[in-house]
Write an enzyme that holds these catalytic residues in place. Sequence first.
Site, short mmCIF file in Angstrom:
data_model
loop_
_atom_site.label_atom_id
_atom_site.label_comp_id
_atom_site.label_asym_id
_atom_site.label_seq_id
_atom_site.Cartn_x
_atom_site.Cartn_y
_atom_site.Cartn_z
N SER A 100 13.09 -4.53 -16.60
CA SER A 100 12.74 -3.80 -17.83
C SER A 100 14.04 -3.44 -18.52
CB SER A 100 12.00 -2.53 -17.41
OG SER A 100 11.92 -1.61 -18.48
N TYR A 145 11.14 5.45 -12.69
CA TYR A 145 10.83 4.10 -13.19
C TYR A 145 12.13 3.30 -13.35
CZ TYR A 145 8.95 0.44 -16.31
OH TYR A 145 8.59 -0.77 -16.88
#
Length: 431
Positions: free
Chosen positions: A322, A335
């Site tokens: 990501s 995350y």
Amino acid sequence: MTDIPAFVNNRRLDVMAANPLAEALYAPLFADPTRPANHARFAFLNPRAHDFWIDWDRIADDTVAVLRTEAGRDPYDKTLADLVGELCTRSDAFRTRWASHNVRLHRTGLKHYQHPVVGALHLNFESMELAADAGVTVTMLSAQAGSPADDNLRLLSSWAATPSTGRRPHRSGAELMNPTYEFRDQVALVTGAASGIGLATATAFAESGAAVVLADFNEQALRAATDKLTAAGHRVTGVTCDVSDEGQTAAMVARAVGEYGRLDMAFNNAGVQAPPSDAADELAENFDRVTAINLRGVWASMKHELHHMRDQGSGAIVNCSSLGGLVGMPSRAAYHAAKHGVIGLTKSAALEYASCGIRINAVCPGVILTGMSADMMETQADAMTEILKDQPTGRIGRADEVAAAVLWLCSPAASFVIAVALPFDGGFTAH
Ligand SMILES: NC(=O)c1ccc[n+]([C@@H]2O[C@H](COP(=O)([O-])OP(=O)(O)OC[C@H]3O[C@@H](n4cnc5c(N)ncnc54)[C@H](O)[C@@H]3O)[C@@H](O)[C@H]2O)c1
């Protein structure tokens, strides 16, 4: 026409064209990578439609009225009959309305939306037939000058990156990426394949000729995805798998190899968001969950894929990181930690297997329009607005665009590309 949303539909309510502002307004509709996007399918088969249209019931009535009118005009239109048949089968709400013969149709009036980025929007609409015979209509929406909806439409407009901002207008939702790789006789495995980026990638692999194993822990969505690909004539298998459980990932790979005899490409994509949290208050259970799926799940999937690819002496693996794997962001430590971990995992394993004919890389998507980002837009609207303000392209990405990058990384065109963590973020992390 760029300052008001405008789109063109055919008689089946397929979106034939939409300007960038209409695409931005109908973001939840275009989040599904299926093309052409279809208003009726979205209204009756996608649960998000109920949140998106505040007056869903009226939209549902109008949708049925349009299809009924068109079916009356041409009872032999097979594509329309197929659509009605599908909706009658899959949606009680559609079937009931279809049976009630209510064909009252509104061509003008107010539509009430709850948009995932800008919130409530109350817009006037007007639909006009462009060519009576073809049943082609253009619909335009506008806000009353000076109203809150007008402000929100302007915010949406900057998000949509219209040409008036001096940026390149973004591609129409109808123009999908269509990578033309030749993956016939090859086998691809995609985790988290029941929706979003995973589904778009599984679809692109299938359309390029590969047999595809779709793995996901959402059984119902997985079945819908595999049914659709099978109906389109593709060779696909659905495997229910929770990637945070190593036993299940081992079984997933074994099933792929058992069914198709080999494994050439894998996209380890399954992932979840963690609730935003002050680092000092982060709950251990949230940290454990996001790392178990987003990092350990990638580790376990890759481990068992490598077991097989090592014996086979070939393979290409893409892990899903990501922009959260490349930069930090307040409130998102868990995350981002997991996504940074995916890059470490990717680079180390890539070096280990580079000489074995196995290429391992990662993609690092920025904000991509999927269920995950739509959830974030709803629950973290301020943070998302901040991110979108700094988006050099002025728009967010699409799942089919990520799929195109994954297919490229798996293809011979990327034969000398190893251990990269490819930013796929419209330039965001170059800031
Ligand atoms: N959408 C974005 O903006 C964005 C940005 C950067 C990275 N990503 C990453 O892309 C990947 C795909 O996300 P998406 O946006 O398509 O989201 P999505 O929610 O549409 O899809 C994720 C899929 O993964 C599945 N899944 C979740 N946990 C699983 C588990 N334990 N085992 C098996 N399947 C599981 C879900 O059921 C779902 O089908 C994720 O890894 C996400 O972190 C997304």
